[in-house]
Design an enzyme around this catalytic site. Structure first.
Site, PDB file in Angstrom:
ATOM      1  N   GLU A  29      -4.113   4.430   3.712  1.00  0.00           N
ATOM      2  CA  GLU A  29      -3.276   3.586   2.853  1.00  0.00           C
ATOM      3  C   GLU A  29      -4.086   3.126   1.638  1.00  0.00           C
ATOM      4  OE1 GLU A  29      -0.783   0.649   4.952  1.00  0.00           O
ATOM      5  OE2 GLU A  29      -1.759   1.361   6.779  1.00  0.00           O
ATOM      6  N   THR A  76       0.821  -1.214   0.000  1.00  0.00           N
ATOM      7  CA  THR A  76       0.000   0.000   0.000  1.00  0.00           C
ATOM      8  C   THR A  76       0.852   1.260   0.000  1.00  0.00           C
ATOM      9  OG1 THR A  76      -0.097  -0.011   2.418  1.00  0.00           O
ATOM     10  CG2 THR A  76      -1.904  -1.107   1.234  1.00  0.00           C
TER      11      THR A  76
END
Length: 315
Positions: A260, A212
């Site tokens: 994220e 991420t």
């Protein structure tokens, strides 16, 4: 589009213009009505359209510590205003001294002496000057003295968002905070966006097979409620379908709240240090702690599948 910070940035030879004043955080659909009206009026009169806004938010100066979460940073607002046809944006530094300017002095120093207003376009509840003592009626009186028109535009739009309440920045912030990004999108006319620089996190996503981008958001950003969302990760002009996680990562006893974004089906991306934007399309589920790592991975795979489907349905 020209961008000025402070009255001294305005060109000395600046001529007449049509002006609208406001915080315009989010440039939502109500704001768009006023700004479009100002642009249309400017085109009719053959002069530029100028938006006057403030930094920081006036409430932070008048009541320190009350700065509202921001729906869009100033550079984003300027982009959205440019898309509406605005010719110049003036950002006035909102200081304690500036906050003490009377409505009459504001008219002279900003609208008359610097922007040479030919027309001023505002919403019905517009207030300005020290202790917000100025209103559209006072502005209209000043217009007769200084030769500018005042046009009042009803900015109130309603829809399903917020149970039918009039669209506003305050309502949009509430919906974002509740995780109702679909409702916020209806008000804004586009997905709610969060921006920032990609920084190094714990890199657990990479270890789990879902790397991420950990976005260090800008100060005062309005961040959606903790949970998983479908959306887009914008990197250097490219919009990538994404599964977005907001929260403290309870699976690993995290304490810091993060945003994220996993770029779905993309491999080998190196985004560290890049300024990116994250658009929130839809809420998928709340934040949770799972009994095992296997259960977490199974859920993450299901989340990505769901997010892929939601983004694909956008066309």
């Amino acid at each position: 589009m020209q961008r000025w910070r402070g009255l001294e940035d305005i060109p000395q030879d600046w001529g007449r213009s049509v002006v609208t004043i406001g915080s315009y955080d989010g440039v939502h659909r109500g704001h768009q009505l006023i700004i479009k009206h100002a642009v249309d009026r400017a085109r009719e009169l053959g002069v530029p359209a100028v938006v006057v806004t403030f930094d920081p938010h006036p409430s932070e100066v008048v009541r320190p510590g009350s700065h509202p979460p921001l729906l869009a940073p100033h550079h984003r607002r300027a982009e959205l205003m440019a898309d509406l046809g605005v010719d110049a944006v003036l950002i006035l530094p909102f200081t304690t001294e500036f906050s003490k300017l009377s409505p009459a002095d504001f008219v002279v120093k900003v609208l008359v002496d610097k922007l040479h207003a030919k027309a001023v376009v505002e919403g019905p509840n517009f207030r300005f000057g020290h202790k917000a003592a100025g209103n559209v009626e006072f502005l209209a009186e000043q217009g007769k003295v200084y030769d500018f028109e005042v046009e009042v535009v009803d900015l109130y739009v309603t829809g399903e968002a917020g149970g039918g309440l009039p669209f506003s920045s305050t309502l949009t912030r509430r919906l974002v905070a509740e995780g109702d990004v679909e409702g916020a999108r209806e008000i804004l006319g586009r997905p709610h966006r969060v921006e920032g620089v990609v920084v190094r996190g714990a890199q657990r996503g990479r270890e789990l097979g879902f790397p991420t981008a950990n976005v260090e958001t800008l100060p005062h950003t309005a961040i959606p409620a903790d949970g998983v969302y479908a959306g887009y990760l914008h990197v250097e002009g490219e919009a990538m379908p994404a599964a977005i996680s907001v929260g403290t990562n309870p699976q690993f006893d995290g304490t810091e709240r993060t945003v994220e974004a996993y770029a779905i089906d993309r491999v080998g991306l190196d985004l560290y240090g890049l300024h990116v934007a994250v658009d929130f399309l839809a809420y998928v589920r709340g934040q949770a702690k799972f009994d095992s790592l296997e259960a977490l991975l199974e859920q993450m795979a299901a989340d990505v599948k769901k997010c892929r489907e939601i983004v694909a349905a956008e066309g």
